[in-house]
Design a protein around this motif. Sequence first.
Motif, PDB file in Angstrom:
ATOM      1  N   LYS A 180       0.814  -1.206   0.000  1.00  0.00           N
ATOM      2  CA  LYS A 180       0.000   0.000   0.000  1.00  0.00           C
ATOM      3  C   LYS A 180       0.853   1.263   0.000  1.00  0.00           C
ATOM      4  CE  LYS A 180      -0.642  -0.089   5.022  1.00  0.00           C
ATOM      5  NZ  LYS A 180      -1.625  -0.156   6.104  1.00  0.00           N
TER       6      LYS A 180
ATOM      7  N   LEU B 270     -12.613   4.598  -4.595  1.00  0.00           N
ATOM      8  CA  LEU B 270     -11.950   3.301  -4.459  1.00  0.00           C
ATOM      9  C   LEU B 270     -12.364   2.397  -5.607  1.00  0.00           C
ATOM     10  CD1 LEU B 270     -10.394   1.065  -2.845  1.00  0.00           C
ATOM     11  CD2 LEU B 270     -12.595   0.583  -1.706  1.00  0.00           C
TER      12      LEU B 270
ATOM     13  N   THR C 203      -9.057   5.794   7.976  1.00  0.00           N
ATOM     14  CA  THR C 203      -8.766   4.379   7.750  1.00  0.00           C
ATOM     15  C   THR C 203     -10.066   3.615   7.539  1.00  0.00           C
ATOM     16  OG1 THR C 203      -6.807   4.518   9.151  1.00  0.00           O
ATOM     17  CG2 THR C 203      -7.652   2.322   8.671  1.00  0.00           C
TER      18      THR C 203
ATOM     19  N   TRP D 267      -6.507  -3.071  -5.121  1.00  0.00           N
ATOM     20  CA  TRP D 267      -7.288  -1.870  -4.847  1.00  0.00           C
ATOM     21  C   TRP D 267      -6.473  -0.644  -5.221  1.00  0.00           C
ATOM     22  CZ3 TRP D 267      -5.033   1.596  -1.570  1.00  0.00           C
ATOM     23  CH2 TRP D 267      -4.099   1.112  -0.634  1.00  0.00           C
TER      24      TRP D 267
ATOM     25  N   GLU E 299      -2.163   5.604  -5.369  1.00  0.00           N
ATOM     26  CA  GLU E 299      -2.094   4.915  -4.086  1.00  0.00           C
ATOM     27  C   GLU E 299      -2.815   3.591  -4.255  1.00  0.00           C
ATOM     28  OE1 GLU E 299      -3.220   5.740   0.615  1.00  0.00           O
ATOM     29  OE2 GLU E 299      -3.631   7.249  -0.928  1.00  0.00           O
ATOM     30  N   THR E 300      -2.095   2.514  -4.213  1.00  0.00           N
ATOM     31  CA  THR E 300      -2.647   1.223  -4.607  1.00  0.00           C
ATOM     32  C   THR E 300      -2.094   0.119  -3.734  1.00  0.00           C
ATOM     33  OG1 THR E 300      -2.961  -0.285  -6.499  1.00  0.00           O
ATOM     34  CG2 THR E 300      -0.846   0.847  -6.354  1.00  0.00           C
ATOM     35  N   GLY E 301      -2.685  -1.053  -3.798  1.00  0.00           N
ATOM     36  CA  GLY E 301      -2.221  -2.179  -3.005  1.00  0.00           C
ATOM     37  C   GLY E 301      -2.870  -3.479  -3.431  1.00  0.00           C
TER      38      GLY E 301
ATOM     39  N   LEU F 139      -6.821   3.860  -4.868  1.00  0.00           N
ATOM     40  CA  LEU F 139      -7.536   5.092  -4.539  1.00  0.00           C
ATOM     41  C   LEU F 139      -7.215   6.146  -5.605  1.00  0.00           C
ATOM     42  CD1 LEU F 139      -6.910   5.295  -0.694  1.00  0.00           C
ATOM     43  CD2 LEU F 139      -9.085   4.800  -1.836  1.00  0.00           C
TER      44      LEU F 139
ATOM     45  N   SER G 126      -6.859  -3.020   5.096  1.00  0.00           N
ATOM     46  CA  SER G 126      -7.134  -1.635   5.448  1.00  0.00           C
ATOM     47  C   SER G 126      -6.571  -0.699   4.392  1.00  0.00           C
ATOM     48  CB  SER G 126      -6.527  -1.288   6.807  1.00  0.00           C
ATOM     49  OG  SER G 126      -7.171  -2.012   7.845  1.00  0.00           O
ATOM     50  N   ILE G 127      -7.294   0.376   4.164  1.00  0.00           N
ATOM     51  CA  ILE G 127      -6.821   1.421   3.268  1.00  0.00           C
ATOM     52  C   ILE G 127      -6.883   2.753   4.011  1.00  0.00           C
ATOM     53  CG2 ILE G 127      -7.483   0.226   1.156  1.00  0.00           C
ATOM     54  CD1 ILE G 127      -9.982   1.963   1.071  1.00  0.00           C
ATOM     55  N   GLU G 128      -6.056   3.677   3.613  1.00  0.00           N
ATOM     56  CA  GLU G 128      -6.012   4.996   4.236  1.00  0.00           C
ATOM     57  C   GLU G 128      -6.284   6.034   3.166  1.00  0.00           C
ATOM     58  OE1 GLU G 128      -2.071   4.847   5.716  1.00  0.00           O
ATOM     59  OE2 GLU G 128      -2.624   3.802   7.569  1.00  0.00           O
TER      60      GLU G 128
END
Length: 429
Positions: free
Chosen positions: A35, A340, A42, A262, A306-308, A264, A331-333
Motif C-alpha cells: 500500500k 476506491l 482508515t 485496490w 495509491e494502490t495495493g 484510490l 485496510s486502506i487509508e
Amino acid sequence: MKVLRLLMSLALFALVFTQCKKDDFTAGISDPVLKGAKPTGTYTVTVENVSTPYDYFESGVQAIPEGKDSPGPALPGDSYKFSFYAGAQHKLSIATMYGWSNDGFFAFGDMGISLYDEDTPVTGDVTSMLMLWDAGTEENQEPGMDNPHDGANVTDGMIQLMSAVGDGFDYGTVETNLKVTLDYEGNSLFTVTVENLESSKTPVSPIVWVVHFADQNPIFTQREMDYGQGLEDVAETGNPGALSSYLDMHSGYVSPIAPVLWVLHDKKDMPVFTAGAPDYGRGLEILAETGNPGPLYESLTAEGFETGVQATPFGSSENGPIFPGEKYMFSIEGEVGQTLSIATMLGASNDVFFSTGDKGIKLSNGVSEKDITHLVELYDAGTEVNEYPGAKGPEDSEEASIVQLLENVDDGFWWPTAAQVIKVTIKKN
C-alpha cells in the motif's frame, strides 16, 4: 491454456471446489498487503467468497432412449445419449442397472474415467473401461427375463465386481451387452452414447452420470457398503430418481476469488479500465486471465496511484485465492470523497473479473459499515474467448475485444451474478 488453466486443475486435489493454484495467483507478491502512504481516514474492506461449496461439477440422468418419446429402459438395440461440459481436471462416472439381475449395475471404476489425456480429449470406444458390479444389497439369482428376482436383502454386503462374487451365473461380458463411446464436440463439450447391443442379455436402466474431480468416488467405493444415496435403487429396480437427485444437489459451479487489487483515485480517473474500450495493456489482462494482480499493481504504482494488493486469506499465513467460506480483509487509508476501485479474478473463468466499475465507488463518512456488494459486477476483459464456466478445456483463443460487463457478452453460457460468489463490505474505522 494460460496459467490459470493449469493452476485451476490443481486446486480441487483436497476436494476444495475449483481450479486454482496459489502460486500463480500471487507470483511476484512478497508482502500480504502492498500500500501507499498519505494516511488520513482508515477503512477496512472485507471481501468474502459466498458461493455454495458444491462437491461435483455437473450431473444428470438420461432416461429417454434415442428415438423414444418417454422415459424407460433401453432394450437390446436401443441406446441412450447425453452431453456435458468438462475440463482437463474432470472425470466421468455413470451407473445403469443390469435389468435382468437382482442388484447388478454397469459402471466405470469407483473414481470414474479421465476425460482428457493431458490436454487432449479422450474420444472413441471406452467400453473396455466399463465393468459389471454387484451392489451387495440383495442375494443374487440367475439373470434372465423369466427368472425370479426376489432375493433376500443383504444388510452388510459390499460393492464388488460381479466377477469377484462367484455366484456361477452367466451375465455375458460387458462387450457383448453394451458399447460406450465418447465424442468431443469442441469447447469442452462431450457426448456419450451407451448402446445396448442386439446381442445383449439384458435391458439397462436410465443412465445416471456425474462429472467430478480427481480422487472423488461420487457413486460408490469398491469393497465398501453402498452409501445409501440411491445406488441401491438403481441396482435393484433401475430407478434413477434418488441417486440423480442427490448428485444434482451436490453439483454446480464454484469459483475461487483471486487476490484483490485496490486503488484510490480521483473520481475523474479510470485507472484500471474504461468500459467499452480495449484493455489499457497495464496488467489487467494478466489479472483477469491468471489471477495475478502484480503487474497491474506495479503499473499503477509507477503512475503515482495509491494502490495495493491483498493476497493472504484472513486467518492464513500463506498467500492464495479464497474459496467458499473464506475472506480477505485489508485496510486502506484515504480521504472522504476519494474513489476506491477494486479488481479480482473470477477464478473459474478465462478472463472474467470482479470490479467496482471503471469509475470506482466514493468513500463515505456517514456509515460505520456498509455492504457494497451491489456495486460490484462481473466484467469480461475482452482478451480471451470465453469457455464454459469452470470447464477450462484445451482451447486457448485470444480475442481483441473491449472490457465490458459480462452480462453484455453473448457467449451462450450461464454465468453467476457477482453476488452469488462475492460479498464486499467497507467499514470506516
